[in-house]
Scaffold this motif. Structure first.
Motif, PDB file in Angstrom:
ATOM      1  N   ILE A 178       0.602  -1.322  -0.362  1.00 57.65           N
ATOM      2  CA  ILE A 178       0.125   0.112  -0.303  1.00 57.65           C
ATOM      3  C   ILE A 178       0.845   1.249   0.272  1.00 57.65           C
ATOM      4  O   ILE A 178       0.833   2.566  -0.200  1.00 57.65           O
ATOM      5  CB  ILE A 178      -1.381   0.014   1.349  1.00 57.65           C
ATOM      6  CG1 ILE A 178      -1.387  -1.343   1.836  1.00 57.65           C
ATOM      7  CG2 ILE A 178      -1.692   1.424   1.087  1.00 57.65           C
ATOM      8  CD1 ILE A 178      -3.194  -1.275   0.372  1.00 57.65           C
ATOM      9  N   ASP A 179       1.594   1.313   1.090  1.00 54.52           N
ATOM     10  CA  ASP A 179       2.785   2.444   0.345  1.00 54.52           C
ATOM     11  C   ASP A 179       3.777   2.997  -0.660  1.00 54.52           C
ATOM     12  O   ASP A 179       3.255   4.174  -0.638  1.00 54.52           O
ATOM     13  CB  ASP A 179       4.142   2.270   2.084  1.00 54.52           C
ATOM     14  CG  ASP A 179       3.680   2.060   3.157  1.00 54.52           C
ATOM     15  OD1 ASP A 179       1.780   2.972   3.852  1.00 54.52           O
ATOM     16  OD2 ASP A 179       4.090   1.758   4.768  1.00 54.52           O
ATOM     17  N   ARG A 180       3.927   2.280  -1.165  1.00 50.99           N
ATOM     18  CA  ARG A 180       4.341   1.489  -2.590  1.00 50.99           C
ATOM     19  C   ARG A 180       3.492   2.116  -3.824  1.00 50.99           C
ATOM     20  O   ARG A 180       3.681   3.504  -4.623  1.00 50.99           O
ATOM     21  CB  ARG A 180       4.700   0.531  -3.606  1.00 50.99           C
ATOM     22  CG  ARG A 180       6.161  -0.100  -2.428  1.00 50.99           C
ATOM     23  CD  ARG A 180       6.761  -1.331  -3.215  1.00 50.99           C
ATOM     24  NE  ARG A 180       7.910  -1.627  -3.212  1.00 50.99           N
ATOM     25  CZ  ARG A 180       8.807  -1.661  -4.348  1.00 50.99           C
ATOM     26  NH1 ARG A 180       8.588  -0.695  -4.661  1.00 50.99           N
ATOM     27  NH2 ARG A 180      10.492  -1.632  -3.983  1.00 50.99           N
ATOM     28  N   ARG A 183       2.437   6.175  -3.378  1.00 55.64           N
ATOM     29  CA  ARG A 183       3.747   7.265  -4.013  1.00 55.64           C
ATOM     30  C   ARG A 183       3.164   7.187  -5.422  1.00 55.64           C
ATOM     31  O   ARG A 183       3.462   7.790  -6.261  1.00 55.64           O
ATOM     32  CB  ARG A 183       4.689   6.258  -3.806  1.00 55.64           C
ATOM     33  CG  ARG A 183       5.480   6.412  -3.014  1.00 55.64           C
ATOM     34  CD  ARG A 183       7.066   5.134  -3.234  1.00 55.64           C
ATOM     35  NE  ARG A 183       7.659   4.906  -1.887  1.00 55.64           N
ATOM     36  CZ  ARG A 183       8.001   4.080  -1.210  1.00 55.64           C
ATOM     37  NH1 ARG A 183       8.739   3.604  -3.001  1.00 55.64           N
ATOM     38  NH2 ARG A 183       8.820   3.535  -0.658  1.00 55.64           N
ATOM     39  N   LYS A 184       2.346   6.155  -6.063  1.00 60.70           N
ATOM     40  CA  LYS A 184       1.703   6.461  -7.457  1.00 60.70           C
ATOM     41  C   LYS A 184       0.291   8.025  -7.158  1.00 60.70           C
ATOM     42  O   LYS A 184      -0.427   8.694  -8.545  1.00 60.70           O
ATOM     43  CB  LYS A 184       0.475   5.718  -7.928  1.00 60.70           C
ATOM     44  CG  LYS A 184       1.690   4.372  -7.745  1.00 60.70           C
ATOM     45  CD  LYS A 184       2.677   4.417  -9.286  1.00 60.70           C
ATOM     46  CE  LYS A 184       3.283   3.593  -9.880  1.00 60.70           C
ATOM     47  NZ  LYS A 184       4.671   3.827 -10.674  1.00 60.70           N
ATOM     48  N   LEU A 185       0.145   8.612  -6.046  1.00 63.05           N
ATOM     49  CA  LEU A 185      -1.233   9.046  -5.865  1.00 63.05           C
ATOM     50  C   LEU A 185      -0.834  11.021  -6.509  1.00 63.05           C
ATOM     51  O   LEU A 185       0.656  11.027  -5.781  1.00 63.05           O
ATOM     52  CB  LEU A 185      -1.320   8.965  -4.218  1.00 63.05           C
ATOM     53  CG  LEU A 185      -2.931   7.770  -4.078  1.00 63.05           C
ATOM     54  CD1 LEU A 185      -2.893   7.619  -2.722  1.00 63.05           C
ATOM     55  CD2 LEU A 185      -3.384   7.328  -5.357  1.00 63.05           C
ATOM     56  N   PRO A 186      -1.591  11.611  -6.536  1.00 60.15           N
ATOM     57  CA  PRO A 186      -1.176  12.693  -6.443  1.00 60.15           C
ATOM     58  C   PRO A 186      -0.553  13.192  -5.272  1.00 60.15           C
ATOM     59  O   PRO A 186      -1.148  12.806  -4.071  1.00 60.15           O
ATOM     60  CB  PRO A 186      -2.280  13.617  -6.770  1.00 60.15           C
ATOM     61  CG  PRO A 186      -3.453  13.004  -7.196  1.00 60.15           C
ATOM     62  CD  PRO A 186      -3.210  11.060  -6.952  1.00 60.15           C
ATOM     63  N   ASP A 214     -13.650  11.941   1.591  1.00 60.87           N
ATOM     64  CA  ASP A 214     -13.187  10.354   1.077  1.00 60.87           C
ATOM     65  C   ASP A 214     -12.771  11.149  -0.743  1.00 60.87           C
ATOM     66  O   ASP A 214     -13.107  11.290  -0.836  1.00 60.87           O
ATOM     67  CB  ASP A 214     -13.590   9.538   1.260  1.00 60.87           C
ATOM     68  CG  ASP A 214     -13.541   9.217   3.045  1.00 60.87           C
ATOM     69  OD1 ASP A 214     -12.909   9.794   3.952  1.00 60.87           O
ATOM     70  OD2 ASP A 214     -15.051   8.522   3.218  1.00 60.87           O
ATOM     71  N   HIS A 215     -11.647  10.328  -1.114  1.00 54.02           N
ATOM     72  CA  HIS A 215     -11.409  10.304  -2.222  1.00 54.02           C
ATOM     73  C   HIS A 215     -11.084   9.099  -3.065  1.00 54.02           C
ATOM     74  O   HIS A 215      -9.728   8.113  -2.040  1.00 54.02           O
ATOM     75  CB  HIS A 215      -9.878  11.533  -2.383  1.00 54.02           C
ATOM     76  CG  HIS A 215     -10.318  12.844  -1.935  1.00 54.02           C
ATOM     77  ND1 HIS A 215     -10.280  13.700  -2.359  1.00 54.02           N
ATOM     78  CD2 HIS A 215      -9.659  12.892  -0.953  1.00 54.02           C
ATOM     79  CE1 HIS A 215     -10.713  14.937  -1.930  1.00 54.02           C
ATOM     80  NE2 HIS A 215     -10.161  14.408  -0.950  1.00 54.02           N
ATOM     81  N   ASP A 216     -11.867   8.553  -3.865  1.00 55.90           N
ATOM     82  CA  ASP A 216     -10.962   6.896  -4.367  1.00 55.90           C
ATOM     83  C   ASP A 216     -10.404   7.658  -5.587  1.00 55.90           C
ATOM     84  O   ASP A 216     -10.801   7.901  -7.014  1.00 55.90           O
ATOM     85  CB  ASP A 216     -12.780   6.335  -4.879  1.00 55.90           C
ATOM     86  CG  ASP A 216     -14.311   6.299  -3.405  1.00 55.90           C
ATOM     87  OD1 ASP A 216     -12.922   6.458  -2.869  1.00 55.90           O
ATOM     88  OD2 ASP A 216     -15.050   6.597  -3.929  1.00 55.90           O
ATOM     89  N   VAL A 217      -9.335   6.732  -5.396  1.00 52.27           N
ATOM     90  CA  VAL A 217      -8.024   6.495  -6.636  1.00 52.27           C
ATOM     91  C   VAL A 217      -8.468   5.663  -7.563  1.00 52.27           C
ATOM     92  O   VAL A 217      -8.200   4.344  -7.006  1.00 52.27           O
ATOM     93  CB  VAL A 217      -7.226   6.755  -6.248  1.00 52.27           C
ATOM     94  CG1 VAL A 217      -6.109   7.211  -7.528  1.00 52.27           C
ATOM     95  CG2 VAL A 217      -7.856   8.710  -5.915  1.00 52.27           C
ATOM     96  N   LEU A 238       2.779  -2.830 -11.201  1.00 53.76           N
ATOM     97  CA  LEU A 238       2.380  -1.356 -10.488  1.00 53.76           C
ATOM     98  C   LEU A 238       3.144  -0.648  -9.206  1.00 53.76           C
ATOM     99  O   LEU A 238       2.928   0.358  -9.527  1.00 53.76           O
ATOM    100  CB  LEU A 238       0.846  -1.652 -10.118  1.00 53.76           C
ATOM    101  CG  LEU A 238       0.184  -0.140  -9.970  1.00 53.76           C
ATOM    102  CD1 LEU A 238      -0.249   0.415 -11.327  1.00 53.76           C
ATOM    103  CD2 LEU A 238      -1.637  -0.741  -9.530  1.00 53.76           C
ATOM    104  N   MET A 239       3.369  -1.362  -8.657  1.00 56.37           N
ATOM    105  CA  MET A 239       4.215  -0.709  -7.219  1.00 56.37           C
ATOM    106  C   MET A 239       5.744  -0.433  -7.698  1.00 56.37           C
ATOM    107  O   MET A 239       6.569   0.512  -7.223  1.00 56.37           O
ATOM    108  CB  MET A 239       4.706  -2.165  -6.740  1.00 56.37           C
ATOM    109  CG  MET A 239       3.063  -2.517  -5.909  1.00 56.37           C
ATOM    110  SD  MET A 239       3.428  -4.058  -5.175  1.00 56.37           S
ATOM    111  CE  MET A 239       5.032  -4.167  -4.106  1.00 56.37           C
TER     112      MET A 239
END
Length: 252
Positions: A178-180, A183-186, A214-217, A238-239
């Motif tokens: 999840i942490d990796r 890093r893909k999020l804005p 809340d924000h869904d990505v 993806l990671m």
């Protein structure tokens, strides 16, 4: 050709129908009743089960068309601040199943979804058919209607039955994944509380809980996958994991 990055609305509904453990059936003029089975049959009708002592179970063939709405709730696999991912409403005409046809319909359902609740039909539950006139799904992106023909042409996601256990395991034992993905999020969303929201053949969905809401990505895979091996590799890619082909780091 462009790569599909998300399931179609029809696919999402098919997955929600398979995943939802319970639903509510509302019949005109009566209190809503719970239904454990809600299975789409090849003719476009939904096989549903209701408590034998309820109003819906007392329908007779000479009652004519009885309007009803089946409501399915798709809950997130994890305990989130807003746990409902989507709602599905199926409106149509409800009718009883002749006793001579009950066993055949149950066999059709069991062949695709061997739900233990099927064993309650004839005892505590009664089998009915809902002939769908309209199907609508609503989620954080809005509401959309889907035709029955589109539903019949779509398949549930191949991973929807395992999604809950996989995401719970990911949350409890592999927080590094999840942490990796975070890093893909804005940038602004990377500082919120990031939780696994969904996993399908097209990618990951993350829920970011912040003080502002809340924000869904969605993080799409490079291409859709159909099996566990392909899913594992897609997640590694993806990671940004360098060992996407199962390589191992050299020993020192």
């Amino acid at each position: 050709m462009a790569t599909i990055s998300a399931p179609s609305t029809a696919e999402r509904i098919r997955s929600a129908c398979l995943r939802a453990g319970g639903a509510i059936l509302a019949v005109d003029g009566a209190e809503p009743e719970t239904t454990a089975i809600h299975h789409l049959l090849a003719d476009g009708s939904f096989a549903v089960t209701v408590p034998s002592g309820g109003v819906a179970a007392g329908l007779r063939h000479d009652d004519g068309d009885v309007q009803a709405v089946l409501e399915l709730t798709d809950y997130a696999p994890l305990p989130l601040r807003e746990p409902v991912r989507s709602l599905v409403w199926i409106r149509g005409r409800l009718r009883p199943v002749p006793q001579s046809e009950v066993a055949g319909v149950l066999d059709l359902v069991a062949a695709e979804d061997p739900n233990p609740a099927l064993l309650q039909v004839g005892d505590s539950d009664t089998l009915l058919l809902l002939e769908a006139d309209s199907v609508v799904v609503a989620d954080s992106d809005g509401a959309e209607a889907v035709g029955v023909a589109a539903l019949l042409a779509a398949d549930p996601d191949p991973f929807c039955a395992m999604e809950t256990s996989w995401l719970r395991h990911l949350e409890s034992a592999h927080r590094d994944v999840i942490d990796r993905l975070t890093r893909k999020l804005p940038g602004p969303l990377q500082h919120g509380r990031v939780r696994p929201l969904g996993l399908d053949r097209y990618g990951f969905r993350l829920r970011v809980e912040t003080d502002a809401g809340d924000h869904d990505v969605r993080l799409p895979f490079a291409k859709p996958v159909d099996n566990a091996a392909g899913l594992s590799q897609a997640i590694r890619i993806l990671m940004g994991c360098p060992f996407v082909n199962g390589l191992r780091a050299r020993g020192r």
